[in-house]
Write a protein that holds these residues in place. Structure first.
Motif, short mmCIF file in Angstrom:
data_model
loop_
_atom_site.label_atom_id
_atom_site.label_comp_id
_atom_site.label_asym_id
_atom_site.label_seq_id
_atom_site.Cartn_x
_atom_site.Cartn_y
_atom_site.Cartn_z
N VAL A 254 -16.45 1.10 4.97
CA VAL A 254 -15.66 0.30 4.35
C VAL A 254 -14.41 0.42 3.84
N ASP A 255 -13.38 0.16 4.79
CA ASP A 255 -12.10 0.23 5.14
C ASP A 255 -10.72 1.10 3.34
N ARG A 256 -12.32 1.67 2.50
CA ARG A 256 -11.21 1.98 1.08
C ARG A 256 -11.17 3.25 1.24
N ALA A 257 -10.21 4.05 0.87
CA ALA A 257 -10.17 5.35 0.90
C ALA A 257 -9.53 6.00 -0.65
N GLU A 258 -10.73 6.71 -0.67
CA GLU A 258 -10.62 7.54 -2.03
C GLU A 258 -9.94 8.51 -1.84
N GLN A 259 -10.14 8.88 -3.73
CA GLN A 259 -9.20 9.90 -3.39
C GLN A 259 -9.20 10.68 -4.86
N LYS A 260 -9.47 12.38 -4.55
CA LYS A 260 -9.83 12.89 -5.68
C LYS A 260 -8.32 13.20 -7.20
N GLY A 261 -7.27 12.88 -6.54
CA GLY A 261 -6.28 13.33 -7.64
C GLY A 261 -4.74 14.86 -7.39
N THR A 262 -5.57 15.42 -6.38
CA THR A 262 -4.16 15.72 -5.39
C THR A 262 -3.18 15.51 -5.39
N GLY A 263 -3.39 14.20 -4.45
CA GLY A 263 -2.22 13.63 -3.78
C GLY A 263 -1.35 13.07 -5.48
N ARG A 264 -1.82 12.77 -5.70
CA ARG A 264 -1.58 12.18 -6.58
C ARG A 264 -0.59 13.15 -8.04
N TRP A 265 -0.92 13.66 -7.93
CA TRP A 265 -0.41 14.97 -9.05
C TRP A 265 1.07 15.25 -8.07
N THR A 266 0.94 15.47 -6.89
CA THR A 266 2.06 15.90 -5.84
C THR A 266 3.65 14.88 -6.44
N VAL A 267 2.34 13.32 -6.40
CA VAL A 267 3.99 12.58 -6.83
C VAL A 267 4.10 13.12 -8.18
N GLN A 268 3.23 13.31 -9.33
CA GLN A 268 4.00 12.87 -10.67
C GLN A 268 4.74 13.65 -10.15
N ALA A 269 4.04 15.19 -10.21
CA ALA A 269 5.09 16.24 -9.89
C ALA A 269 6.23 16.06 -9.88
N ALA A 270 6.51 15.17 -8.38
CA ALA A 270 7.64 15.12 -7.75
C ALA A 270 8.82 13.96 -8.66
N LEU A 271 7.97 13.02 -9.33
CA LEU A 271 8.86 12.59 -9.71
C LEU A 271 9.69 13.33 -11.31
N ASP A 272 8.63 13.73 -11.88
CA ASP A 272 9.71 14.92 -12.68
C ASP A 272 10.88 15.84 -12.04
N PRO A 276 12.22 12.70 -3.71
CA PRO A 276 12.05 11.94 -3.07
C PRO A 276 11.04 12.26 -1.70
N VAL A 277 9.34 12.49 -2.52
CA VAL A 277 8.64 12.76 -0.96
C VAL A 277 8.33 11.16 -1.15
N SER A 278 9.33 10.42 -0.56
CA SER A 278 8.20 8.98 -0.40
C SER A 278 7.27 9.14 0.04
N GLY A 279 6.90 9.95 1.84
CA GLY A 279 6.36 9.42 2.36
C GLY A 279 4.64 9.81 1.98
N ILE A 280 4.84 11.36 0.84
CA ILE A 280 3.32 10.99 0.16
C ILE A 280 3.49 10.15 -0.62
N ALA A 281 4.67 10.10 -1.25
CA ALA A 281 3.69 8.61 -1.94
C ALA A 281 3.25 7.58 -1.45
N GLU A 282 3.66 6.74 -0.46
CA GLU A 282 3.24 5.60 0.43
C GLU A 282 1.71 5.89 0.74
N SER A 283 1.66 7.86 0.77
CA SER A 283 0.33 7.31 1.70
C SER A 283 -0.57 7.41 0.12
N VAL A 284 -0.45 8.10 -0.82
CA VAL A 284 -1.46 7.89 -2.44
C VAL A 284 -1.58 6.30 -2.57
#
Ligand code: 6PG
Length: 476
Positions: A254-272, A276-284
């Motif tokens: 099934v083409d739905r990628a899951e995540q446990k959250g560390t990528g999201r944390w990276t983007v949240q921290a980057a926003l603070d 501009p971690v746009s590549g990581i954000a795009e992947s999340v």
């Protein structure tokens, strides 16, 4: 007999770390919430070294030599706090608790401060490499007080992966630095995986190659500058055939990628931090889009139109995709390292970026040949504003850019989503632009909110009285 180190939490990661310590000749105390797991480990792997199984936390603590070194390997979050609360009262001044889970660095900072007040050392250690890495040599990113590394470092270095005899483990910096770096590692991992997935998709859809053929292409790329664990395992995954249906494995998932959250944390921290971690954000976000069933279903039901895939490409698709992948990957790493540098400054961690590249060269999920060049770039200049201006990367990206642009055009023209490739390219072009349209945004902000702007020709803050000045009469 006393143990040099103890591990509490004996699910697969904890079990493999414990075995790794034992295989290196260290006596390892074992503890788990339920004794069954502890017993099992000793029964199955007791022959690998010396284990001291403990039925209680008290017995576990008593079996450790001082300063006590207790590795906690439980699920990040409340479970970690519960284990800390259980062990801290049993420990004495100078003892250390090492959290080897994927904790959020803010939790690590909080825990470190609380335990420091009790005279204990708390070390948040990033550990990468999955189950196999934990057993055979992970990449380890320990934070916490520098003094703790004297008693702890040699043990961690023993079990870490090695490159030319040098361990993939170094003291990253105080308090949450280790877990922060591990988090960014995972963010880069997300970006890398997304870019590889886009390369596969273009080769499949535009190039018309089968998964097995693409596996061959990746195996070939793995011999070159893209050589990395993720490229290697991608070839393995693409080679896999589903036993039940005989179809390529990738087609029955099934083409739905899951995540446990560390990528999201990276983007949240980057926003603070304003990085501009746009590549990581795009992947999340790409994972989130893939999981957005209601939206995807609505869009297909409504028949959102798009162009046909013609299979045409104004160049050698395979060679161009390799270039686009390499250039986009450089952008993602450049952004991740910038984030580490920004956090290091913000929190006074004094992280050596070259050392991070060094300890990621083996053991971890993003291990890759080109980390050698990242290491060299930061060794030469630890305050490099962006990797993109280091000569090796500058040459690589300038050599790749025509191909990179052709790939982005092909993807857009044929309606194949390539958010990683195109946003990396936009980032690159934004950095190189001599003038950005941000000037217009400043004008808009000043217009509606009197937010002021700076001028190119003199210092100071300015506000335009929009209704009264500066607008020439225009004939109706
Ligand atoms: C590692 C991995 C590890 C884990 C990821 C998976 O470095 O060994 O990164 O930490 O496999 O967290 O993350 P997702 O489930 O979010 O994809």
């Amino acid at each position: 007999q006393k143990a040099q180190i103890g591990v509490t939490g004996l699910a697969v990661m904890g079990r493999n770390l414990a075995r790794n310590f034992a295989r290196h000749g260290h006596t390892v105390a074992l503890h788990n919430r339920s004794y069954g797991r502890t017993k099992e480990l000793v029964e199955e792997f007791g022959h690998e070294g010396t284990f001291l199984p403990a039925e209680s936390a008290e017995q576990f603590v008593a079996s450790l030599e001082r300063p006590r070194r207790v590795v906690i390997m439980v699920k990040a979050g409340p479970a970690t706090d519960a284990v800390i609360d259980e062990f801290a009262p049993l420990l004495e001044e100078g003892d250390m608790l090492i959290d080897a889970g994927n904790a959020h660095y803010a939790d690590t900072r909080r825990r470190e401060a609380a335990l420091k007040a009790k005279g204990l050392h708390f070390v948040g250690a990033g550990v990468s490499g999955g189950e196999e890495g934990a057993l055979h040599g992970p990449s380890i990113m320990p934070g916490g007080p520098k003094e703790s590394y004297e008693a702890l470092g040699p043990l961690l270095e023993d079990i870490a992966a090695k490159v030319d005899g040098e361990p993939c483990c170094v003291h990253v910096g105080p308090d949450g630095a280790g877990h922060f770096v591990k988090m960014v590692h995972n963010g880069i991992e997300y970006a890398d995986m997304q870019l590889i997935a886009e390369a596969y998709d273009l080769l499949r859809q535009v190039g018309g190659h089968s998964p097995a053929e693409i596996a061959g292409i990746f195996t070939n790329w793995n011999e070159g500058r893209l050589g990395s664990y993720l490229i290697e395992i991608t070839a393995e995954v693409l080679k896999q055939v589903d036993a039940a249906t005989g179809k390529p494995f990738v087609d029955i998932v099934v083409d739905r990628a899951e995540q446990k959250g560390t990528g999201r944390w990276t983007v949240q921290a980057a926003l603070d931090l304003g990085v501009p971690v746009s590549g990581i954000a795009e992947s999340v976000f790409a994972r989130a889009i893939s999981g957005g069933v209601p939206e995807r279903t609505a869009a297909t039901d409504a028949g959102l139109p798009g162009p046909a895939v013609t299979g045409q490409h104004a160049g050698d698709l395979r060679a161009d995709v390799e270039q686009a992948l390499f250039a986009s990957k450089i952008v993602a790493y450049a952004q991740g390292f910038q984030q580490i540098q920004a956090a290091s400054k913000e929190y006074g961690w004094d992280i050596d970026p070259g050392a991070m590249a060094k300890i990621w060269r083996d053991g971890c999920i993003i291990r890759a040949k080109f980390l050698d060049f990242i290491k060299q770039a930061y060794d030469k200049n630890p305050t490099l504003p962006t990797l993109l201006v280091d000569q090796y990367f500058l040459d690589a990206v300038s050599g790749a850019q025509d191909a990179w642009r052709r790939v982005a055009v092909t993807a857009a023209q044929q309606g194949i989503p390539a958010p990683g490739f195109s946003s990396a390219l936009a980032y690159y072009d934004s950095l190189r632009a001599s003038r950005l349209p941000a000037a217009l945004i400043q004008g808009q902000r000043d217009f509606f909110g009197a937010h002021t702007y700076q001028r190119v020709d003199k210092p100071g803050s300015f506000h335009t009285l929009w209704a009264a000045e500066g607008r020439p009469e225009v004939d109706a």
